[in-house]
Design an enzyme around this catalytic site. Sequence first.
Site, PDB file in Angstrom:
ATOM      1  N   PRO A 139     -44.076  -6.042   2.052  1.00  0.00           N
ATOM      2  CA  PRO A 139     -44.428  -6.217   0.624  1.00  0.00           C
ATOM      3  C   PRO A 139     -45.231  -7.546   0.565  1.00  0.00           C
ATOM      4  CG  PRO A 139     -42.190  -5.418   0.818  1.00  0.00           C
ATOM      5  CD  PRO A 139     -42.720  -5.530   2.234  1.00  0.00           C
ATOM      6  N   GLU A 140     -46.510  -7.528   0.114  1.00  0.00           N
ATOM      7  CA  GLU A 140     -47.020  -9.025  -0.226  1.00  0.00           C
ATOM      8  C   GLU A 140     -47.131  -9.208  -1.568  1.00  0.00           C
ATOM      9  OE1 GLU A 140     -48.036 -10.572   2.350  1.00  0.00           O
ATOM     10  OE2 GLU A 140     -47.471  -9.091   4.169  1.00  0.00           O
TER      11      GLU A 140
END
Length: 271
Positions: free
Chosen positions: A2-3
């Site tokens: 997840p960014e």
Amino acid sequence: MPELPEVEVTRRSFATRIAGARVLEARLGKPLRWPLGCPPESLAGQTVGEATRRGKYLWLPLDRGGLLLHLGMSGSLSFGESLPPGGPHDHFELCTTQGTLRLHDPRRFGAAVWSPALDASPARELLGRLGVEPFDAAFDGALLHARLRGRRVSIKQALLAGDVVVGVGNIYASEALHLAGIDPRRPAGELSRPRCERLAQAVRDTLARALEAGGSTLRDFRDAHGHDGAFQQQAGVYGREGEACRRCGAPVRRITQGQRSTYYCGGCQRR
């Protein structure tokens, strides 16, 4: 992993719903990357504020300090009044009067860490090395050009490092470089000021589109409502090896940089 878009989408999906809730209890599962840092029972009775984000970290303020949350490589947060019973990969739960916030992380690289304040340990050390936020007014071509000066690593790796600008993960670095027409292998310190201007704008545009699409779901990302992201369906180069570039028609190529796959167009992205 997840960014920034996935973390921000997650924040938006539960922040207002948990704000103002009173903590009933905190539950711990298997150990995560870092210990909680306080007795779980000490969180009971505190009131929850509205979550904020710094880079890929979420800050959940409480009456006395707060919780710094990180999704790691494969984690996700869910929030609801009637979640199903926790499973073997559910490692932290904050039960409140408005619902339960649960951290699910099969690989256990995520974290839930208490800190007395954002400017105190351990939050100060965890956040202190982060670069500028991409949507901050301070992030522009001039700043990017100044911070890349003298760097010999490739521009793709410089973006991923997170000390220049935060949140530009593997997917979004490939997409932003394609949008800016910059070869991902080019040494970061060689980028001209005009190219840095184009790249800064491309980073913002790419991340903004990802936010609108709810982030990217390649394997298991879900927001706190359980919804998938859809940005991967509109990607220009990422995951499209051998397919035609949507801009010039040349085949999309894939290389490995720093043990990560990089996708680019040899026609659009010149050194």
